[in-house]
Design a protein around this motif. Sequence first.
Motif, short mmCIF file in Angstrom:
data_model
loop_
_atom_site.label_atom_id
_atom_site.label_comp_id
_atom_site.label_asym_id
_atom_site.label_seq_id
_atom_site.Cartn_x
_atom_site.Cartn_y
_atom_site.Cartn_z
N SER A 49 -6.34 4.20 -1.20
CA SER A 49 -6.55 2.92 -1.89
C SER A 49 -5.42 2.61 -2.85
N MET A 50 -4.87 3.64 -3.48
CA MET A 50 -3.74 3.43 -4.41
C MET A 50 -2.58 2.76 -3.70
N ILE A 51 -2.44 3.04 -2.40
CA ILE A 51 -1.34 2.47 -1.62
C ILE A 51 -1.74 1.12 -1.04
N THR A 52 -2.87 1.10 -0.33
CA THR A 52 -3.25 -0.13 0.39
C THR A 52 -3.67 -1.26 -0.53
N ASP A 53 -4.25 -0.91 -1.70
CA ASP A 53 -4.76 -1.97 -2.59
C ASP A 53 -3.72 -2.51 -3.55
N ASN A 54 -2.51 -1.99 -3.47
CA ASN A 54 -1.48 -2.43 -4.42
C ASN A 54 -0.27 -3.05 -3.73
N SER A 55 -0.49 -3.57 -2.52
CA SER A 55 0.60 -4.27 -1.85
C SER A 55 0.79 -5.64 -2.48
N LEU A 56 2.05 -6.04 -2.64
CA LEU A 56 2.38 -7.31 -3.29
C LEU A 56 2.59 -8.39 -2.24
N LYS B 140 -5.89 -12.02 1.47
CA LYS B 140 -6.49 -10.73 1.81
C LYS B 140 -6.00 -10.23 3.16
N GLN C 143 -2.43 -8.97 2.60
CA GLN C 143 -2.46 -7.76 1.77
C GLN C 143 -2.94 -6.56 2.59
N GLY D 67 -0.63 -3.54 3.23
CA GLY D 67 -1.11 -2.27 2.67
C GLY D 67 -1.19 -1.18 3.72
#
Length: 621
Positions: free
Chosen positions: A163-170, A596, A599, A603
């Motif tokens: 989640s740290m990776i997939t949820d922080n895509s810009l 979404k 993202q 992500g």
Amino acid sequence: MESFRKLIRGWLGKVLLVLFLLPLALAGMESLFGTGSNKDGVAKTVNDLEISDKDLEVQIKNYKDQYLSMVQGDESLLNQSYIAEAALDSLVNRALLIQQAEKLGITLSDAQIEQMIAQQPSLQVDGVFSKTAYENYLRSIGMTSQALIANLRQDHALKILSSMITDNSLVSKVDIQQISNLQSEQRSLLLSSVKLDAYKNQVKVTDQDITAFYNKHSQKFKQLAAVDVDYVVVSPALFGSQNQVTDAELKQAYDQFVQTQKKNAKVEVHHILITTDARKPAEAEKLANDIYAKIQAGMNFADAAKQYSEDPTSKNVGGLVEAYTAGAFGEDFDKAVAAANNTISKPVKTQFGYHIISAKPEAVNIPSFESEKARLTAEVLKTKNANVYTDTVNRLNEDVVNNDALDVVTQELKTVKIETAKAVTLGTTNPVLSDPNVKTKLFSDDVKNGDRNASSNIQLANGDTVWFKVRQYHAAGVQPLAQVKAKVKEQLIDQKAYDLAKAKIATMLNDFNKLPAQQVLSKYPQSFENAGVFTRSQGLKREIERAAFSVPAPKEGMWSVTTAALPNEMVVVAVASVKNASVDSLSAEKNQELLKLYQNYRGNQMLEDYTNYLKSQAKIK
């Protein structure tokens, strides 16, 4: 929370189930990082972590089940090698991410894990953690509380890292605009048709041309594996109702019905549990025997349960085991329940301790023979007809196999006949040959290796039976020129005719790149029809859609023009204008949906890149 902590560390902690973890876990968690008891061969080693053959087997099955749901259970349509590779790759990726999470110190405390378990909806009644619900599915499996907590900690560490990776895509407004353009771009199209018959008359091809075209485009002449096959089908309907039901058979059927009704009657079960959590087994057995003696001397069972039972969910309700089902406490417990029958059992030992059991079967209201006679007659008749059908099929099967011939079936059953089908592939929709069981044998290794014997009987999904005999097997791959020469010649003529037609309008196509559309139209006799305004995937023929959305947006007053090849036709495709939707014109809901979507895509791409990086640094063998 404290009550839960005691429960998980007590007697129930010996047999914990993680069914409620499945929605949370990535595929394969239940086997890959379990108790570590696998003794199988090693499929892959990721740094110091071994992925066993059993782990891989389970994951392949998970993948197959997912794909089977997409093809209505037809396993013959699955690419088995791809599934095996994808399953192994997913296990390797999981192992790498879990190892990385450990290095980064990503973890949950015991208190957090206990709270998470207690908050699972499947373990709650009216929003409160229920020990009864917990017991209903935690009694009879073999995972310890320590293994449960280890799995939860590992799984959530993986979840957090992912989640740290997939949820922080810009994602920027430009990104959304690009997606919006792809989805909503509108192109005004004009089409002009050029028939190729006249050009085909001008085309001359030689054998040398055909050979050269085939060698250059051989991949166009691939074929799927196919078989030419004869087959014969026998249906139960052919036998009709040839039997009668005797009174003795009806009486036997009714007696079996009565026995089944009695066997399926619900039983109200109460028990008093003395555990071995805080005492030695011998001490628990002695205490249970003392309690049993008191009950035999006149003590009320419910009072004894309340005073002595160590099952917290039942002691205050007379020892009632809610929703009792066989297997919940093990075979010895079930035997005692069956033997009790309105009596109280002596102490029975199970993995949970010692039980004193009271069992009261519910009264069964059994319908009379006369009320069941019609139904039983139909069932017995159906069974007898099915037996005749089965006996006939078995006899015919022996004849087919021994004689290596299908006509033995038609000789006995005059109403059936042998059918023939050619070029049958895995995608064939024949109602008989498309049955998964049939296709599995039609394209078996035996057939590929030359077996041309008549098959044994195969039962179809609808209950019919089929036998087949493969006449010829056509292997998958590029067809030889001799087999496809006519088709090669036809395609070559089409291509040359298309090239001639395009050459004739080449000057016009070039002018469309330099001049305003109206000026070009006045210069050439080519006639265009207004096809309308289209977005992608809006019903255009595939070749025309590809052409229409492959050219750049035209300048004001000009057209972007190209051509598309259809059977016996060349279509000149002109794009007169392109309109894009503005991000600002999208509704807030649509804008959020696109955000979404992108993202999630970006992500997952980042997670894949990160995993590939970990692979490049890992020792995988």
